[in-house]
Design an enzyme around this catalytic site. Sequence first.
Site, PDB file in Angstrom:
ATOM      1  N   VAL A 102      40.206 -35.305  18.622  1.00 19.77           N
ATOM      2  CA  VAL A 102      40.774 -33.981  18.125  1.00 19.77           C
ATOM      3  C   VAL A 102      42.062 -34.395  18.001  1.00 19.77           C
ATOM      4  CG1 VAL A 102      41.573 -31.801  18.906  1.00 19.77           C
ATOM      5  CG2 VAL A 102      39.278 -32.585  19.880  1.00 19.77           C
ATOM      6  N   CYS A 103      42.777 -33.778  16.994  1.00 21.00           N
ATOM      7  CA  CYS A 103      44.272 -33.970  16.416  1.00 21.00           C
ATOM      8  C   CYS A 103      44.381 -35.631  16.270  1.00 21.00           C
ATOM      9  CB  CYS A 103      44.919 -33.362  17.585  1.00 21.00           C
ATOM     10  SG  CYS A 103      46.811 -32.891  17.279  1.00 21.00           S
ATOM     11  N   THR A 104      45.754 -36.105  16.991  1.00 18.86           N
ATOM     12  CA  THR A 104      46.106 -37.479  16.834  1.00 18.86           C
ATOM     13  C   THR A 104      45.335 -38.474  17.713  1.00 18.86           C
ATOM     14  OG1 THR A 104      47.739 -37.139  18.465  1.00 18.86           O
ATOM     15  CG2 THR A 104      48.423 -36.850  16.117  1.00 18.86           C
ATOM     16  N   THR A 122      42.585 -35.324  11.246  1.00 24.49           N
ATOM     17  CA  THR A 122      43.926 -35.575  12.224  1.00 24.49           C
ATOM     18  C   THR A 122      44.828 -34.281  12.090  1.00 24.49           C
ATOM     19  OG1 THR A 122      45.251 -37.110  13.492  1.00 24.49           O
ATOM     20  CG2 THR A 122      45.564 -37.006  10.822  1.00 24.49           C
ATOM     21  N   GLY A 152      40.711 -31.755  13.462  1.00 23.11           N
ATOM     22  CA  GLY A 152      42.108 -31.515  13.008  1.00 23.11           C
ATOM     23  C   GLY A 152      42.919 -31.236  14.022  1.00 23.11           C
TER      24      GLY A 152
END
Length: 228
Positions: A102-104, A122, A152
Site C-alpha cells: 500500500v502507498c510507498t 504507489t 495507491g
Amino acid sequence: MSQSFKFGLLVFPQITQLDMTGPLQVFSSLPGAEVHLVWKTTEPVQSDTVLTITPTTRFADCPQFDVLCVPGGYGTDALMGDEEVLGFLRAQAAGARFVTSVCTGSLVLAAAGLLEGRSAATHWSATEVLPVFGVSVSRERVCIDGNRITGGGITAGIDLGLTVICELVDRRTAEAIQLRMEYNPAPPFNAGSPETAPPEVVELLQERMKPAKARRLALAEAAAARMR
C-alpha cells in the site's frame, strides 16, 4: 471446510497506520484468517501519528505467509536501505501466494528487487521513485501484475485488501467483507488525487512535500546503485 490463510503485514517506525489498518481490517474479516504484524522485535513502534503499534511476531519467528503486505509511510525511506528488512521480504516472497503493498510500501518491494520489470502503484507523490528500480508506474487504485498486487496512497489500503481477498478466495467473500465494513465511500470533496484536486491544493501539497520527495529519491538512487 474453508481454508485458513496466513497474512503478514510489515510494521515499522514512522509507518502511516491507515496504510496498514485498512488491509488489516479486511484480512481479519476473513473467517479463519491468521494475521500477523511483523517486525524485527515485538517492541511497540511509533507510527507517524500519536498511535503506537505493537508487532505480534518477529522476523525470526513468523511462519510463511500466504499474503505478504508492506504498508507505506515516511519510514519506508529507511527501509529501502535496510538489508535485514529487504532480505526478510525476499525470503517471504519466494513462498507467498501474493506479495502486496500500500502507498510507498511498493518502494520497499522495489528496493528488494521484487517488482523489477513489473507495473506497480504507489502514492502519487512517489511515482518518480519506482522507475529507479526498473518498475513501471501504474496510476490505478489497485494494480495487479501476476502475484504482485500494489495499492495507491493510504486510503487505497481497503481497496487493496478487498482485491486480495477476491483473488485469494472469491468475489462473493470479498463483497461480504465490504458489506460488513459498510465500505461505501462518498468523499465530501473531489480532491483525492492530483488529477481532480484544485490546482492550488496540488501546488500547496507539492511545495510541502518537496524536501521529503528529494530525500526519498536520493535514498532510492543509492539503494538502486547498491543492487547493481
